[in-house]
Design an enzyme around this catalytic site. Structure first.
Site, PDB file in Angstrom:
ATOM      1  N   GLU A 293     -27.312  39.628  10.009  1.00  0.00           N
ATOM      2  CA  GLU A 293     -26.132  40.062   9.242  1.00  0.00           C
ATOM      3  C   GLU A 293     -26.495  40.862   7.993  1.00  0.00           C
ATOM      4  O   GLU A 293     -25.886  40.659   6.938  1.00  0.00           O
ATOM      5  CB  GLU A 293     -25.304  38.825   8.816  1.00  0.00           C
ATOM      6  CG  GLU A 293     -24.749  38.046   9.969  1.00  0.00           C
ATOM      7  CD  GLU A 293     -24.009  36.783   9.533  1.00  0.00           C
ATOM      8  OE1 GLU A 293     -22.989  36.492  10.144  1.00  0.00           O
ATOM      9  OE2 GLU A 293     -24.462  36.086   8.609  1.00  0.00           O
TER      10      GLU A 293
HETATM   11  C1  TNX Z   1     -23.321  33.360  10.953  1.00  0.00           C
HETATM   12  S1  TNX Z   1     -25.561  32.721  12.612  1.00  0.00           S
HETATM   13  C2  TNX Z   1     -24.460  33.297  10.170  1.00  0.00           C
HETATM   14  C3  TNX Z   1     -24.489  32.353   9.043  1.00  0.00           C
HETATM   15  C4  TNX Z   1     -23.226  31.548   8.930  1.00  0.00           C
HETATM   16  C5  TNX Z   1     -22.758  31.163  10.316  1.00  0.00           C
HETATM   17  C6  TNX Z   1     -21.586  30.239  10.341  1.00  0.00           C
HETATM   18  C7  TNX Z   1     -26.289  33.590  11.610  1.00  0.00           C
HETATM   19  C8  TNX Z   1     -27.620  34.035  11.970  1.00  0.00           C
HETATM   20  N1  TNX Z   1     -25.642  33.906  10.486  1.00  0.00           N
HETATM   21  O1  TNX Z   1     -24.740  33.051   7.840  1.00  0.00           O
HETATM   22  O2  TNX Z   1     -23.484  30.416   8.155  1.00  0.00           O
HETATM   23  O3  TNX Z   1     -22.428  32.341  10.996  1.00  0.00           O
HETATM   24  O4  TNX Z   1     -21.363  29.744  11.628  1.00  0.00           O
END
Ligand code: TNX
Length: 481
Positions: A293
């Protein structure tokens, strides 16, 4: 009395012999080879609790722990358990295997009443070498004592890796030599979601946790999330932003707004210091560098950053794991992408698998333990959908992504993000019983798995969780006693 196969994860081979039940006598004793002493002591302690008998260690015990010849293709975690009318033999090529067999034996003991073990033979070995779960210490911190208790619980289901998400926008949870403000500023009061999750691990506390996990035969996988999810680091050290301007602490649950500066040399000094320090504190083979992300990093900057940072775990003796977004760049040979999304395909991960990379499978719609069980679940999130116990069980990691089959999988991991989880009791409520489903997926041969068998075996664990003081969700899918 339990049936021989009434355990989780289900063993690879179970051959009951109803004529050979072992009625544990008052003079029961345990004998063990020197390399098996630690497991023998734990087993004796558990037997004492259940039976009230003294259970000494003797030369010729009615329960024998043996180290066997390794043999060509035997997994270090494999074991054999033979229960006969005159006693029990547990054999394995390593202490790790004996520990796995001890978990099986422990589950075969009744909670109370007459102690009779069901006769027969179990021969067992894991499907995947990596069976993990992840705890997010950044959104809410949990004390070392809670993490130790959690390690005790997950080890009972043959989970052998605990991934610790140590850094994120809302907090930095591991002391790093030479960068004291990371934890002084971003690990202290007011950090975490709504400011309600303060705390951090000193280097010594982290090392102690890693050592404790090793006694549970669990490898700690530390994660430093880069180049996004870094607001806490930038609050502590404004020189880590591109313009060097201070940024505000954040305690909300937004993602994707922070990024290290790919074009600045300070970035790489910082990152290498952190990776060197974490590698030195971590005896296990893996170091997770995040990579997810990075929505405010341009594709070009992401490539620049990752190309420079991905070799660093290797430089300090570790294998890099990263969330699968990192598969957009050319990976070092031993790097491991971890798939976390809900889409049915992923070109980057398929390309990495085709190039020989091992993959960890953690699809959010099946393995994310922070998703709600159903609409009425008071904790958790639902962006990846609702994840019932059956949904967490009834899928297979080798079918999840085209191009990523059995031979490409290092294993499976169930992450738990902690935005909504303030206490160990909250954590346990989301994890149990779904982690048992993931544990069985990771251990049991695919052909032997079956939801109706699993849900029946699982029911027995309600009273067991209660006896151990472990919180769990009494899902209506299970006929709890
Ligand atoms: C996505 S999964 C994220 C996290 C959040 C999560 C909540 C991932 C690699 N990144 O930053 O906490 O969703 O479900």
């Amino acid at each position: 009395m339990k049936h021989l196969g009434d355990v989780i994860p289900l063993p690879a081979s179970v051959r009951p012999d109803p004529g050979a039940d072992f009625r544990v006598p008052a003079d029961v004793s345990v004998s063990a080879a020197p390399a098996a002493a630690a497991v023998a002591d734990e087993l004796a302690e558990v037997l004492r609790e259940v039976t009230g008998f003294p259970v000494p260690r003797t030369e010729e015990g009615s329960i024998r722990l043996e180290i066997e010849a390794a043999g060509e293709a035997r997994s270090p975690e494999s074991y054999r358990l033979a229960i006969a009318a005159d006693g029990v033999t547990l054999g394995a090529p390593t202490e790790q295997g004996l520990f796995a067999g001890f978990q099986t034996l422990r589950q075969l003991l009744p909670l109370k009443g007459e102690v009779v073990l069901p006769g027969g033979r179990i021969e067992d070995a894991p499907r995947f070498a990596y069976r993990g779960t992840m705890l997010d210490l950044a959104r809410h911190f949990y004390q070392p004592a809670d993490i130790r208790s959690y390690l005790d619980t997950i080890a009972q289901f043959k989970i052998n890796h605990l991934h610790l998400h140590l850094t994120d926008d809302q907090g930095w949870r591991l002391e790093i030599d030479g960068w004291p403000r990371l934890t002084e500023v971003s690990g202290g009061e007011g950090t975490g979601i709504d400011g309600a999750g303060p705390g951090f691990l000193t280097a010594q506390e982290y090392a102690d946790l890693v050592a404790y996990a090793a006694t549970r035969h669990i490898t700690i996988v530390p994660e430093i999330d880069l180049p996004g999810h870094v607001n806490a680091a930038q609050v502590a050290y404004p020189e880590l932003t591109c313009d060097g301007e201070p940024v505000q602490p954040r305690t909300d649950a937004e993602v994707g707004y922070s990024s290290l500066c790919a074009g600045k040399e300070e970035t790489y000094t910082f990152v290498e210091d952190v990776i060197r320090t974490v590698a030195a504190l971590t005896p296990g083979p893996y170091l997770h560098i995040g990579g997810d992300e990075a929505l405010s990093t341009t594709a070009e900057d992401y490539r620049t950053f990752m190309t420079r940072v991905l070799p660093l775990p290797g430089k300090y003796g570790k294998r890099a794991i990263g969330w699968h977004e990192m598969a957009a760049v050319d990976l070092p040979q031993d790097a491991i992408p971890q798939y976390w999304r809900i889409e049915p395909t992923d070109d980057g991960v398929a390309r990495a698998a085709a190039a020989g990379h091992q993959v960890i499978m953690s699809p959010a719609d099946r393995s994310y333990l922070d998703m709600k069980y159903d609409e009425s679940t008071p904790l958790g999130l639902d962006w990846a959908g609702l994840v019932s116990v059956e949904r967490s069980y009834d899928w297979d990691p080798a079918d999840r992504l085209p191009g990523v089959g059995e031979e490409s999988l290092l294993g499976v991991e169930a992450p738990l993000w902690s935005e909504t989880l303030r206490s160990l009791a909250d954590v346990e409520f989301m994890v149990f019983p779904r982690l048992l489903a993931i544990a069985e997926i990771g251990w049991t041969p695919r052909a032997a798995r079956d939801w109706s068998s699993f849900r029946e075996r699982l029911a027995e664990f309600g009273p067991r969780f209660e006896a151990q003081g472990i919180n769990y969700h009494r899902s209506a899918e299970i006929d709890w006693p």
